[in-house]
Each structure stands twice: as structure tokens, then as C-alpha cells.
Design a protein around this motif. Sequence first.
Motif, PDB file in Angstrom:
ATOM      1  N   LYS A  62       6.935   5.930  11.949  1.00 13.48           N
ATOM      2  CA  LYS A  62       7.324   4.509  11.973  1.00 13.48           C
ATOM      3  C   LYS A  62       8.830   4.351  11.767  1.00 13.48           C
ATOM      4  O   LYS A  62       9.490   3.572  12.448  1.00 13.48           O
ATOM      5  N   LYS A 111      14.309  12.433  18.880  1.00 12.87           N
ATOM      6  CA  LYS A 111      14.949  11.161  18.488  1.00 12.87           C
ATOM      7  C   LYS A 111      16.336  11.424  17.909  1.00 12.87           C
ATOM      8  O   LYS A 111      17.312  10.750  18.248  1.00 12.87           O
ATOM      9  N   HIS A 127      11.075   6.296  12.676  1.00 14.44           N
ATOM     10  CA  HIS A 127      11.792   6.751  13.872  1.00 14.44           C
ATOM     11  C   HIS A 127      11.347   6.026  15.150  1.00 14.44           C
ATOM     12  O   HIS A 127      11.769   6.400  16.252  1.00 14.44           O
ATOM     13  N   GLY A 128      10.483   5.020  14.983  1.00  9.45           N
ATOM     14  CA  GLY A 128      10.036   4.249  16.145  1.00  9.45           C
ATOM     15  C   GLY A 128       9.171   5.044  17.101  1.00  9.45           C
ATOM     16  O   GLY A 128       9.228   4.863  18.321  1.00  9.45           O
TER      17      GLY A 128
END
Length: 419
Positions: free
Chosen positions: A244, A400, A246-247
Motif C-alpha cells: 500500500k 518501484k 508503494h501503491g
Amino acid sequence: MKKYGLAIQIFIGLLLGIAVGAVFYGNPAVQTYLQPIGDIFLRLIKMIVIPIVVASIIVGVAGTGDMKKLGKLGGKTILYFEIVTTIAIVVGLLSANIFKPGSGVDMSELTKTDITKYVETTETTAQHSFVDTFVNIVPTNIFQALMNGEMLAIIFFSVLFGIGIAAIGEKGKPVLNFFKGTADAMFYVTNQIMKFAPFGVFALIGVTVSKFGVTSLIPLGKLILVVYGTMLFFVFVVLGGIAKMHGIAFFSMLKMLKDELILSFSTASSETVLPKLIEKMETFGCPKSITSFVIPTGYSFNLDGSTLYQALAAIFIAQMYGIHLPITEQITLMLVLMLTSKGIAGVPGVSFVVLLATLGTVGIPVEGLAFIAGIDRILDMGRTAVNVVGNSLSAAVISKWEGEFRPQKAIVHDVEKVS
């Protein structure tokens, strides 16, 4: 069976294996007839793992061809692994202290299992320090490393070879095309082998259940519940929280990896899913250069489920013997586990070997492991699945960090197509 997806086929194999094992509990014929089927499946997987890892890394690295960038990638990967495995150790220690699974266990009810082979392995690796792990990353003979399955040495050579191909430009293109073809061919072979997975799972789980029986789980039921409960907490709260932050669409990733999770859980072997894990995390949006490096390296350095279990099991044995470990000794245990869990990476039965190498440092009797060795297979299934989730997420997080995560690749129909 063709109309059902692979996950459902594996799950049916799992249920049938449990049923056969329970019905024929204690019957040696189950092992005689089913063990060869399970062994053939595991051998098929082991046969393809190294060619896929070598070809994928060489293709990925040759595409990058930047030593500085690869150095940064390696540094970030090791940093991430160290942080997450340390969190796993802390979660394991906290859970053992809160739920006290070893308190009140009557040792006279427990069956002692022979752990001689683990003791022998521990003795042979006793001098194997954290520094030795890094020295052994550099192979003296790459063919010997390939024969022995020394994954870190294989990764090191493949990275250097990939850089060499990139450095020689046009001359390297035929070599690069060869490894691209090798990777594609091996992924095709993987897909064919996976059709045999339901039979392999049926055989392996059938043998396991016929050996230990369901009743042998009852005396250690609290330990099993605490281990599995803690692992679920770690996956959904800790790893889910990291995703979450790190999307990353964590539940989409889990859904995509359902086949691999059921397979790794059933076989208690993360090796069985390594080829498909690399392939699926690319589909999820991670570049080949990152998945092919991070995931195989994680198989030695990022065993979240294993480190969590080691911390919990150590405190369980202390509680079982009525030994109170003050916070200072638990911190010592954590620091020792941080080193030993990396220092003997790649050793067979690594979780038991790490515990044997660690328990003595804080005065916990190593003989206590003989009481939980009988149910280790059941616990191993859970920690293997957690290791798979942790390594998959690591590839997405590192992608990411490198600014190379492309989640638009992971659209639903692509995921279903891979499945």
C-alpha cells in the motif's frame, strides 16, 4: 479436468491426497506407490530452474548493460531484504510472547523425531560465517556451481556474463539471441510441466498425511494455529502495508499468483514456482532485468516465512522447557537469527539448521526441536507460501524504487491469460 483452471486442479489434487493419506494412515504402500510420482514432479521442476534463471538474468542484464545501475539495484535489494526479514523476526518474537504457544505443553504427549541429519548438516556448516556467504558468491568453477545448484554463484556469473555481452555490442547479439531463445523455450517447457502439477501435489501430500496422520497434530495444535495466524498477519498487515505504501495492488498480485501459492503450499517447495514467478511478475509490471535478479536472490536472502517461523519456534521451545528469556536475550536471539538465516542460505532443511545453530547461543535446549520435527512439513507448507509472497512483492517494490514499475501491463485479461 481441462475445463478447470490449474489452481482448481491443484486444489483437487491436494484434497484427494489428504483423503488418501488419511484413509491409508500408517500404510507403507502409500509411500511406495506415490513417492515416485512426487519425486518425478520435483525433479522436473529442478531440471528447468537453473536454465531459466541463467537465461533470464543474462537477457535482463544485457538489456541494461550498466554496471553502476546494477550495483545500485543490488544494494537496494539487499537493504530491502534485510529490513523485511528483520520485521519478520520481530513479528515472530512478539507473537510467541503474546500467545505463548509453548506454555503448558505436556512433553510426554509429544512424539520425538530423529533430527540427526539436521545436526550433521549444522556441524558441517558451523564454520560457515556471514562473510563466507559473500566469498562463496564468487564461483571457482561455474560448471561445478551449476551442477551443485549454488544459486548465488550462478546469479553472480550470469550478471557478469550479461554485462560482458552488452559491452561487446554487435558481436554479442548472436549470444544474446541464443539466451532469449533459451528463455522462451524453457518457459514453454515450464508450462508443459505444470500440467503434471496436480498429480505431483496429490502424491506429495498423500505421502505426508499417511506418515504423520491427523491425530499427531493435536498436541501441537496451538503451535500450528499461532504459526499460521502470525503468517497471515504478516502477509496481509506487514506485506500488505508495504504494498500500500508503494501503491502496489497487493490483492491483484495475490490473485494472479493463486496457482503458485497453492502449488508452493502443497509441495512445501518454493523452487517449484520460481520459473512461473519470474514470468508472472513481468506480466504484473516489473522489468525482466529486475525480476530475474531480485527473485532468485530473494530465494537465499529474503525468506520471510522461514525467519518468522524460526523466531517463533525458538521462543516456543524455551516456553515448552519453562525457560524465561529476558528481553536482552531475545534481542540477542534476533541479532543472531539476522546473521544465521543469511549465513547458511541455500542449505537443505535451512529452517531447522538455522534453529540448531541459533538456540544454543541463548541457552535453549536444541533437543526441543525433536518434538516439533514431526509436524515440520505442515509448518513448512505455510512458510514456503509466505516466502513466495514476500519475494514476489520484493520484485514489485524494487521496480518501484527504480522507477520502472509499469502496472498498466497487469490488466485483468493478461493476468487471466497467464493463469
